[in-house]
Design a protein around this motif. Structure first.
Motif, short mmCIF file in Angstrom:
data_model
loop_
_atom_site.label_atom_id
_atom_site.label_comp_id
_atom_site.label_asym_id
_atom_site.label_seq_id
_atom_site.Cartn_x
_atom_site.Cartn_y
_atom_site.Cartn_z
N ILE A 51 36.70 39.11 45.74
CA ILE A 51 38.06 38.92 45.62
C ILE A 51 38.11 37.90 44.00
O ILE A 51 39.46 38.17 43.34
CB ILE A 51 38.59 38.06 46.51
N ALA A 54 38.23 40.39 41.01
CA ALA A 54 39.31 41.17 40.80
C ALA A 54 40.07 41.22 39.67
O ALA A 54 40.46 42.14 39.00
CB ALA A 54 40.03 41.10 41.96
N TRP A 58 40.48 44.17 36.71
CA TRP A 58 41.96 44.51 36.59
C TRP A 58 42.24 44.52 34.96
O TRP A 58 43.01 45.50 34.28
CB TRP A 58 42.95 43.74 37.28
N VAL A 80 40.64 43.17 48.39
CA VAL A 80 40.59 43.32 46.71
C VAL A 80 41.61 44.50 46.34
O VAL A 80 42.49 44.49 45.58
CB VAL A 80 39.19 43.80 46.14
N ASP A 82 44.35 45.02 48.00
CA ASP A 82 45.72 44.49 48.19
C ASP A 82 45.92 43.52 46.75
O ASP A 82 47.03 43.96 46.27
CB ASP A 82 45.91 43.52 49.35
N GLU A 83 45.07 43.09 46.28
CA GLU A 83 45.34 42.38 44.99
C GLU A 83 45.73 43.28 43.75
O GLU A 83 46.22 43.08 43.10
CB GLU A 83 44.11 41.63 44.75
N LYS A 86 49.08 44.52 44.14
CA LYS A 86 50.11 43.52 43.54
C LYS A 86 50.05 43.51 41.84
O LYS A 86 51.12 43.60 41.38
CB LYS A 86 49.66 42.15 44.11
N LEU A 87 49.07 43.57 41.56
CA LEU A 87 48.72 43.64 40.06
C LEU A 87 49.38 44.67 39.28
O LEU A 87 50.12 44.84 38.41
CB LEU A 87 47.35 43.33 39.56
#
Length: 307
Positions: A51, A54, A58, A80, A82-83, A86-87
């Motif tokens: 996490i 990430a 990204w 991860v 999910d993150e 969102k990004l």
């Protein structure tokens, strides 16, 4: 039919003498970890480390996407993914995902949308029901004057009034390591990034082959593909990388006939994998229990919907 040049990869990326394909990720000063922990503690730290890495992963993916490339991101952990989702939304990018809970049809649709394959009537109806009309119309480049008002309104709310800035393709594929490392063809992407490391080198090699393979359409439409591994500046990641590289070398020795005791080495590797598989199954069951407790609170991402 000829495969493109492969830059990076498991052997090159993780071999201490060959740093091509390795992406360095700094860690917070107060982040504590190490390999000399119990199995449960180590797994918890692996998840926390994944996490924490990430944002670095990204940033690399975003540079590739901004250059018009399609990118595949792999992680062991749903948190991860999910993150990343969102990004991607924050950047106005279209993405799809495949995780352990994704159905077979959902997996097929995610692949088709990244590849730009044509959907049949049933598949398109299903896709519109789960991704939204505006999403499918964007991906398949339907002329704006043929959109309905609700779709135009939804897309305008997400991307603004300037339609020239609206995305017209899926540029990000998010894959959970076990669920998406086999059985999918992602050759329209020329960049693949591993946010975190699995214990099994075979999974990494299988995942790499998602973009580095021949498909029904022939060879990938790229002169080269890039495979990148994000390694944290930490004892835990260095330990996992060394372990993964060691196992990869042992497997090559066994199948290449180099090892003096191939059966003994193969037996030990199978035993280690079985232990790790049992740990993964226990972790998955625990995660399912937590998910049931949170039932009813579902996210509504742009493309990463569990189908």
């Amino acid at each position: 039919k000829k495969l493109p040049e492969k830059v990076g990869g498991l052997q090159k990326a993780l071999d201490p003498s060959k740093r091509e394909g390795v992406i360095r990720a700094p860690m917070p000063k107060d982040f504590l970890f190490g390999p000399s922990k119990s199995r449960g503690q180590t797994e918890k730290l692996r998840r926390q480390l994944a996490i924490a890495k990430a944002p670095v992963t990204w940033d690399v993916a975003l540079r590739a996407a901004d250059a018009g490339k399609k990118v595949v991101l792999f992680s062991t952990y749903t948190a991860v993914l999910d993150e990343f989702g969102k990004l991607a939304e924050d950047e106005g990018l279209l993405y799809v995902e495949v995780r352990g809970s994704t159905s077979l049809l959902g997996k097929k649709l995610a692949v088709a949308m990244l590849q730009g394959d044509t959907l049949n009537g049933e598949e398109e109806e299903y896709a519109r029901g789960h991704f939204g009309d505006w999403y499918v119309d964007l991906v398949y480049k339907k002329p704006y004057d043929e959109w309905d008002k609700d779709s135009l309104k939804a897309a305008t709310k997400r991307f603004g009034k300037d339609r020239s800035q609206w995305p017209r393709m899926v540029s990000i594929f998010l894959g959970q390591m076990v669920a998406a490392s086999e059985g999918v063809t992602l050759t329209q992407a020329d960049t693949l990034l591993f946010n975190d490391l699995d214990y099994m080198p075979s999974r990494h090699l299988q995942a790499e082959d998602r973009i580095y393979r021949l498909s029904k359409k022939g060879a990938p439409p790229h002169k080269s593909v890039y495979i990148g591994y994000v390694l944290a500046d930490s004892p835990l990641d260095q330990y996992l990388a060394a372990l993964l590289f060691e196992k990869s070398g042992e497997i090559d020795d066994v199948y290449g006939g180099i090892s003096s005791e191939p059966e003994k080495v193969a037996q030990r590797i199978r035993k280690e994998y079985l232990e790790q598989l049992k740990d993964a199954q226990r972790s998955y069951k625990a995660g399912r229990k937590r998910k049931r407790k949170r039932k009813g609170r579902r996210r509504n991402p742009m493309g990463g919907i569990e189908l």
